[in-house]
Design a protein around this motif. Sequence first.
Motif, PDB file in Angstrom:
ATOM      1  N   GLN A 293     -17.522  37.194  -3.924  1.00  0.00           N
ATOM      2  CA  GLN A 293     -16.702  38.250  -4.499  1.00  0.00           C
ATOM      3  C   GLN A 293     -15.451  37.693  -5.178  1.00  0.00           C
ATOM      4  O   GLN A 293     -14.997  38.212  -6.202  1.00  0.00           O
ATOM      5  CB  GLN A 293     -16.304  39.260  -3.410  1.00  0.00           C
ATOM      6  CG  GLN A 293     -15.603  40.501  -3.930  1.00  0.00           C
ATOM      7  CD  GLN A 293     -16.470  41.298  -4.906  1.00  0.00           C
ATOM      8  OE1 GLN A 293     -17.684  41.382  -4.727  1.00  0.00           O
ATOM      9  NE2 GLN A 293     -15.862  41.860  -5.923  1.00  0.00           N
ATOM     10  N   ASN A 294     -14.902  36.614  -4.625  1.00  0.00           N
ATOM     11  CA  ASN A 294     -13.736  35.990  -5.248  1.00  0.00           C
ATOM     12  C   ASN A 294     -14.067  35.464  -6.641  1.00  0.00           C
ATOM     13  O   ASN A 294     -13.278  35.598  -7.574  1.00  0.00           O
ATOM     14  CB  ASN A 294     -13.218  34.845  -4.382  1.00  0.00           C
ATOM     15  CG  ASN A 294     -12.399  35.334  -3.209  1.00  0.00           C
ATOM     16  OD1 ASN A 294     -11.991  36.478  -3.163  1.00  0.00           O
ATOM     17  ND2 ASN A 294     -12.164  34.458  -2.259  1.00  0.00           N
ATOM     18  N   GLY A 295     -15.236  34.826  -6.772  1.00  0.00           N
ATOM     19  CA  GLY A 295     -15.632  34.322  -8.081  1.00  0.00           C
ATOM     20  C   GLY A 295     -15.776  35.438  -9.096  1.00  0.00           C
ATOM     21  O   GLY A 295     -15.321  35.318 -10.248  1.00  0.00           O
ATOM     22  N   LEU A 296     -16.380  36.538  -8.692  1.00  0.00           N
ATOM     23  CA  LEU A 296     -16.582  37.671  -9.600  1.00  0.00           C
ATOM     24  C   LEU A 296     -15.263  38.285 -10.037  1.00  0.00           C
ATOM     25  O   LEU A 296     -15.045  38.556 -11.219  1.00  0.00           O
ATOM     26  CB  LEU A 296     -17.452  38.728  -8.911  1.00  0.00           C
ATOM     27  CG  LEU A 296     -18.913  38.345  -8.661  1.00  0.00           C
ATOM     28  CD1 LEU A 296     -19.565  39.338  -7.711  1.00  0.00           C
ATOM     29  CD2 LEU A 296     -19.678  38.287  -9.972  1.00  0.00           C
ATOM     30  N   THR A 297     -14.369  38.496  -9.077  1.00  0.00           N
ATOM     31  CA  THR A 297     -13.107  39.153  -9.422  1.00  0.00           C
ATOM     32  C   THR A 297     -12.177  38.226 -10.196  1.00  0.00           C
ATOM     33  O   THR A 297     -11.421  38.686 -11.052  1.00  0.00           O
ATOM     34  CB  THR A 297     -12.401  39.675  -8.155  1.00  0.00           C
ATOM     35  OG1 THR A 297     -12.277  38.610  -7.203  1.00  0.00           O
ATOM     36  CG2 THR A 297     -13.190  40.814  -7.524  1.00  0.00           C
TER      37      THR A 297
END
Length: 460
Positions: A293-297
């Motif tokens: 999720q960190n990569g996506l955001t």
Amino acid sequence: MSSSEFDVYQSPLNTRYCSTEMKHLFSARKRFSTWRKLWTWLAEAEQELGINISNEALEQLRAHQTITDQELADAAVEEKRRRHDVMAHVHVYGQTCPAAAPIIHLGATSCYVTDNADFIVSTQLTQISLTLSLGQPAQLTTVGKRMCLFITDLLMDLENFEHAKKSLLSWFRGCKGTTGTQASFLQIFQGQHELVERLDQLVTEKAGFHKAFTITSQTYTRKVDTNIINYLGEFGATCERIGGDIRRLAAMKEMEEPFEKDQIGSSAMAYKRNPMRSERLCSLGRHLQCLTQNGLTNYAAQWFERSLDDSANRRITLPEAFLTADACLILLDNISNGLVVYEKVIASRVAAELPFMATENIIMALARHDVSRQESHEEIRVLSHQAAAVVKNEGGQNDLIERIKRTPFFAPILDELDGLLNPSSFTGRAPQQVEKFITEEVDKALEPYKIDVRCIPFQS
């Protein structure tokens, strides 16, 4: 570890779970030494293309590419004063290499070293990374077939890692300047576009990459990070699934991870043999999934040519993703190399459930004797429930077969019962599938990795 280190937080990934090689790749020395290599390559390429850079400057840069402990300490002091990590290291490198001080970082932006270093380290990271039912009795399978289910998923993860490695080697940020327009380099080369393009190509080749992005902002697109972290997250899901199944099988005493002679399973219950490796595998695998999720955001939150709100997050997320994957790989290797299968427990459980599983075979056998399937089904249904009641209510053994033998309705197939109850007749082609899978898929996939990567000298 010095006493002061016990007074500050240390990541468990660093102190407990990860390999020395992986931790080195995320060390300050590796990161800042890579920056120095990038500055050296830039200066070399600029000199080759006609910029006035002395040989003495290049010799000094090459002689001091590996940053020393004292230089790391000096850079930390400079960063506190300047509030800028790249310029702090430009300053310290310039003090060490006075002849090169005026041309270090010439025409570049911070992301020249930070982003390109991430690409370089990530390719090495991927190289290291390369190196069941609903809980109810169902149709039998084999231990080997179940393990092959795990391996199938791991082969998909291996394919993902291979794809990530090829993708990383295919792209490099290169020399793009402050907002990706290469304006600063165009000024250095007095408007000669072909020299700017050649500079980009030369530095990319010196760094070992096939080509650079034609279009970047100040950074390379953070979609690159997203793709890599997503692949690692998928691997984390595989690890949790495998660890979970091994834990369930351990609870049923059918299978057990390695348990050392002096290992303690519980501080209170001395008899316990907790599957601690599999539990840790599940825990770390779950953490790895969450990092996606960190990569996506980080990608989605970028503004225009760049915003810095991804910086602190990436400093944590990228290392943790690779370090967690490394820890999972170590655990998988440890578990799989020492996995114990308790064949007699499995045989006992099969024997307890086999009579119920054999009912369909019995119905089919009766059908061959012209007995109505509906009648067979009803007879077996009644006897099965009676046998189940003995097991559940009285704690007795499954006596379904004895009940069948005593019931005249089943007389036509009594001499066939032993064959109908042969466990191997319930596993279908599982053994043949395993053999084909190993020889035609697993062996081929692992062929490039036959050399033990642990025997290869590690490059700093």
